[in-house]
Write an enzyme that holds these catalytic residues in place. Structure first.
Site, PDB file in Angstrom:
ATOM      1  N   HIS A  88       0.827  -1.212   0.000  1.00  0.00           N
ATOM      2  CA  HIS A  88       0.000   0.000   0.000  1.00  0.00           C
ATOM      3  C   HIS A  88       0.858   1.258   0.000  1.00  0.00           C
ATOM      4  O   HIS A  88       0.586   2.231  -0.695  1.00  0.00           O
ATOM      5  CB  HIS A  88      -0.878   0.049   1.251  1.00  0.00           C
ATOM      6  CG  HIS A  88      -2.119  -0.759   1.121  1.00  0.00           C
ATOM      7  ND1 HIS A  88      -2.839  -0.800  -0.047  1.00  0.00           N
ATOM      8  CD2 HIS A  88      -2.778  -1.526   2.000  1.00  0.00           C
ATOM      9  CE1 HIS A  88      -3.886  -1.592   0.145  1.00  0.00           C
ATOM     10  NE2 HIS A  88      -3.873  -2.050   1.375  1.00  0.00           N
ATOM     11  N   ARG A 103      -4.759  -0.424 -17.479  1.00  0.00           N
ATOM     12  CA  ARG A 103      -4.484  -1.774 -16.958  1.00  0.00           C
ATOM     13  C   ARG A 103      -5.623  -2.121 -16.002  1.00  0.00           C
ATOM     14  O   ARG A 103      -5.754  -1.503 -14.947  1.00  0.00           O
ATOM     15  CB  ARG A 103      -3.157  -1.801 -16.196  1.00  0.00           C
ATOM     16  CG  ARG A 103      -1.925  -1.674 -17.072  1.00  0.00           C
ATOM     17  CD  ARG A 103      -0.664  -1.885 -16.223  1.00  0.00           C
ATOM     18  NE  ARG A 103       0.525  -2.051 -17.029  1.00  0.00           N
ATOM     19  CZ  ARG A 103       1.370  -1.061 -17.330  1.00  0.00           C
ATOM     20  NH1 ARG A 103       1.145   0.158 -16.896  1.00  0.00           N
ATOM     21  NH2 ARG A 103       2.448  -1.304 -18.063  1.00  0.00           N
ATOM     22  N   GLU A 132       2.967  -7.618 -28.233  1.00  0.00           N
ATOM     23  CA  GLU A 132       3.983  -7.681 -27.165  1.00  0.00           C
ATOM     24  C   GLU A 132       4.703  -9.022 -27.124  1.00  0.00           C
ATOM     25  O   GLU A 132       5.437  -9.307 -26.192  1.00  0.00           O
ATOM     26  CB  GLU A 132       3.360  -7.354 -25.808  1.00  0.00           C
ATOM     27  CG  GLU A 132       2.155  -8.178 -25.443  1.00  0.00           C
ATOM     28  CD  GLU A 132       1.559  -7.782 -24.075  1.00  0.00           C
ATOM     29  OE1 GLU A 132       2.215  -7.061 -23.318  1.00  0.00           O
ATOM     30  OE2 GLU A 132       0.445  -8.236 -23.789  1.00  0.00           O
ATOM     31  N   ASP A 160       6.945  -6.241 -22.494  1.00  0.00           N
ATOM     32  CA  ASP A 160       6.997  -7.680 -22.731  1.00  0.00           C
ATOM     33  C   ASP A 160       7.743  -8.000 -24.019  1.00  0.00           C
ATOM     34  O   ASP A 160       8.474  -8.985 -24.092  1.00  0.00           O
ATOM     35  CB  ASP A 160       5.581  -8.267 -22.767  1.00  0.00           C
ATOM     36  CG  ASP A 160       5.069  -8.524 -21.358  1.00  0.00           C
ATOM     37  OD1 ASP A 160       5.853  -9.020 -20.531  1.00  0.00           O
ATOM     38  OD2 ASP A 160       3.905  -8.202 -21.078  1.00  0.00           O
ATOM     39  N   CYS A 174       2.595   1.424 -25.766  1.00  0.00           N
ATOM     40  CA  CYS A 174       2.207   1.717 -24.384  1.00  0.00           C
ATOM     41  C   CYS A 174       3.182   1.130 -23.367  1.00  0.00           C
ATOM     42  O   CYS A 174       2.915   1.141 -22.178  1.00  0.00           O
ATOM     43  CB  CYS A 174       0.792   1.215 -24.116  1.00  0.00           C
ATOM     44  SG  CYS A 174       0.615  -0.559 -24.333  1.00  0.00           S
TER      45      CYS A 174
HETATM   46  C1  PEP Z   1       3.900  -4.058 -21.974  1.00  0.00           C
HETATM   47  O1  PEP Z   1       4.096  -5.269 -21.891  1.00  0.00           O
HETATM   48  O2  PEP Z   1       4.640  -3.278 -22.567  1.00  0.00           O
HETATM   49  C2  PEP Z   1       2.739  -3.437 -21.307  1.00  0.00           C
HETATM   50  C3  PEP Z   1       2.459  -2.176 -21.479  1.00  0.00           C
HETATM   51  O3  PEP Z   1       1.972  -4.211 -20.509  1.00  0.00           O
HETATM   52  P1  PEP Z   1       2.397  -4.668 -19.039  1.00  0.00           P
HETATM   53  O4  PEP Z   1       3.547  -3.820 -18.617  1.00  0.00           O
HETATM   54  O5  PEP Z   1       1.176  -4.469 -18.203  1.00  0.00           O
HETATM   55  O6  PEP Z   1       2.755  -6.105 -19.240  1.00  0.00           O
HETATM   56 MG    MG Z   2       2.592  -6.664 -21.271  1.00  0.00          MG
END
Ligand code: PEP
Ligand code: MG
Length: 568
Positions: free
Chosen positions: A188, A295, A430, A454, A501
């Site tokens: 938290h 997310r 990704e 990823d 992203c």
């Molecule tokens: C990513 O994999 O770049 C992404 C934005 O998703 P996460 O970081 O939630 O896996």
């Molecule tokens: Mg990801």
């Protein structure tokens, strides 16, 4: 006393202040406590329970009214723990056994905390602190221990774990930093630190043990460095850095309303990544042009059953409304593998990052996927909403997900619930497989969003959360750059927009390469938006293209990085 420590910096910035040990030493009070008759001890517990419960509810309301929604929610959850009859029964039976009410309360809370600590999910393990916090609060009332007076000076909170109520009791802006001995990045305290931009360091076990109350502390959330009892020179260095950060923040906030356009007129959308609802405040503060990645995991965490369609609808609607005519891209649940939830019943896996997670779970769990899709579709009546699917490797997975979308629409029609029929559905690119097959996926998807976090880890075979090999994790690696270019090219060929992203989008130098490749949107943690914007506004497209061309001539990611650092 002068000492140096290091931990893992989880929020950036410098913190300067007097240490405030987050825990009162209850031992000395417990040692001198003289219990009365068993019935009297039980009565004391009941009195303390109701006092603490109403205090927590009142305080939660006060915090909410003050805009500190997260702390409010935490204290409300604590009030519920206090009001739970199981907790009371457990305490009373321990009084029967020991006759000592404060010790019975602490033992009961410890028992529940331990049960949570044994859970697999890191998020649940981090909740153990809540039970201990509640137990100590009730025990303090019985023992008559007064609340701490923290005065008005900036404080650096430190402790192995920091009880959420401690943070809630301190005025916004007074906490100059947080140092945690525990390593959890989902505690938290860390969630609050991130939301409020407080510098925070975790995993600083030695510091959490050694720092004394009132001791002067310097900390750097970027490097994880902690100094106690600093010299005048060290203090001056930190003060200088803090001033610079303050100035920098003012400078960046002033860019809020300027467009993200290159010198020669090429514009790019700079959007925010959000996870918890209050992140929207930061998105607005830093001038985000929409949400490029919502997310949705937080809606599934911290509970013991799936969130309902209505609960999700409220959350998505809230964000969509706040975004108005700016786009909100909802990413369907990305849980499993490394962050399993008890109610998903995912067995322990050898390679969780390569396991049963994200869309792989959604496609098998209609009970999970349909309500999420229906909620997102319904939210489209309140703003501009798009949906994207994580962890795709096959065209067939995207098509299957779209079949679920059709089913969700049929159910909504039967239930007379409204939705917009023009909601766009995209692929989160990704995995290297999706990147290589972008040309095929682009025939079916309405848009691409590149998940570089990823994509980098899978392309380079470098675990994104392993500090030991962090030096190998590099989004400038030529293999990554080639894949990213392939994805954007495929999107262009098929006339669909391509965004990014992952963290790479928040790197201003990478943003220049991405512009040259033809990226349409960059989505990132809100505080990075003005930093990227400043770079975008300084560059010309012909320059960016030259840099990209040159970047592709290197054979090593480090060389690309160094080259760009020299040029930009
Ligand atoms: C990513 O994999 O770049 C992404 C934005 O998703 P996460 O970081 O939630 O896996
Ligand atoms: Mg990801």
């Amino acid at each position: 006393m002068k000492q140096r420590f290091t931990g893992l910096g989880v929020t950036t910035g410098v913190g300067i202040g007097k240490a405030l040990r987050a825990q009162v030493d209850l031992d000395k009070y417990l040692k001198t406590y003289i219990p009365s008759f068993v019935e009297d001890e039980k009565e004391k517990v009941d009195k303390a329970l109701s006092e603490v419960e109403s205090f927590l509810f009142d305080k939660a309301e006060e915090l909410r009214a003050d805009g500190r929604t997260e702390q409010g929610a935490i204290l409300e959850a604590h009030a519920m723990i206090v009001g739970d009859p199981v907790m009371r029964e457990n305490v009373l039976s321990k009084i029967d056994a020991t006759g000592n009410s404060p010790r019975a309360v602490l033992a009961a809370a410890e028992e529940q905390a331990k049960a949570f600590e044994e859970m697999e999910d890191e998020y649940f393990r981090a909740r153990a602190v809540d039970f201990r916090d509640v137990g100590r609060r009730i025990a303090r009332v019985i023992l008559g221990v007064p609340d701490r007076d923290v005065g008005d000076e900036p404080v650096i909170l430190c402790g192995y774990e920091i009880e959420p109520s401690v943070i809630a009791n301190i005025k916004t802006g007074q906490i100059a930093g947080i140092i945690l001995g525990a390593g959890s990045t989902t505690a938290h305290a860390v969630i609050i630190a991130k939301a409020q931009g407080i510098p925070a360091i975790v995993g600083a076990v030695d510091a959490a043990r050694a720092i004394l109350d009132e001791e002067e502390v310097l900390m750097d959330g970027d490097t994880g460095e902690i100094i106690t009892g600093p010299t005048t020179e060290e203090r001056a260095v930190y003060e200088k850095k803090a001033k610079k950060e303050e100035k920098q923040k003012e400078h960046y906030l002033a860019l809020k309303d300027l467009p993200a356009v290159t010198e020669d007129g090429r514009s790019v959308i700079l959007a925010a990544n959000i996870g918890i609802p209050s992140d929207m405040d930061f998105a607005e503060e830093y001038g985000a042009e929409g949400v490029g990645l919502f997310r949705t995991e937080f809606l599934f965490m911290g509970r013991d059953e799936l969130p309902t369609e209505d609960e999700q609808f409220e959350a998505y609607k809230n964000v969509a409304e706040k975004n108005g005519d700016k786009l909100t891209i909802i990413r369907t649940m990305d849980i499993g593998g490394d962050k399993p939830l008890s109610y998903l019943e995912i067995p322990k896996e050898e390679n969780p990052f390569l396991g049963y997670r994200a869309l792989r779970v959604s496609l098998k769990r209609k009970d999970l996927f349909l309500p999420q899709l229906k909620a997102a579709l319904r939210a489209s009546c309140y703003g501009k909403v798009a949906v994207m699917f994580p962890m795709i490797i096959n065209v067939s997975e995207f098509l299957k997900a779209k079949e679920f979308v059709d089913e969700a629409k049929v159910e909504l029609q039967a239930e007379h619930k409204d939705y917009n029929n023009d909601v766009q559905f995209g692929v989160m690119v990704e995995t290297p497989a999706a990147a290589m097959m972008a040309d095929s996926l682009a025939k079916y998807a309405d848009f691409f969003s590149i998940g570089s976090n990823d994509l980098v880890q899978y392309t380079l075979a470098v675990d994104r959360s392993n500090a030991e090999i962090a030096h190998l994790y590099n989004h400038y690696h030529p293999a990554v750059l080639r894949l990213v270019q392939n994805i954007i090219k495929a999107a262009k060929t098929h006339g669909i927009p391509a965004g990014m992203c992952g963290e790479m989008a928040s790197d201003p130098r990478a943003a220049v390469l991405l512009l040259a490749m033809g990226i349409d949107e960059l989505s990132m943690g809100a505080p990075s938006i003005p930093i990227v914007k400043e770079q975008v506004r300084r560059v010309r497209m012909d320059e960016a293209k030259v840099l990209l061309e040159k970047a592709f001539t290197f054979e090593d990611g480090e060389e690309v990085k160094r080259y760009l650092e020299g040029q930009l």
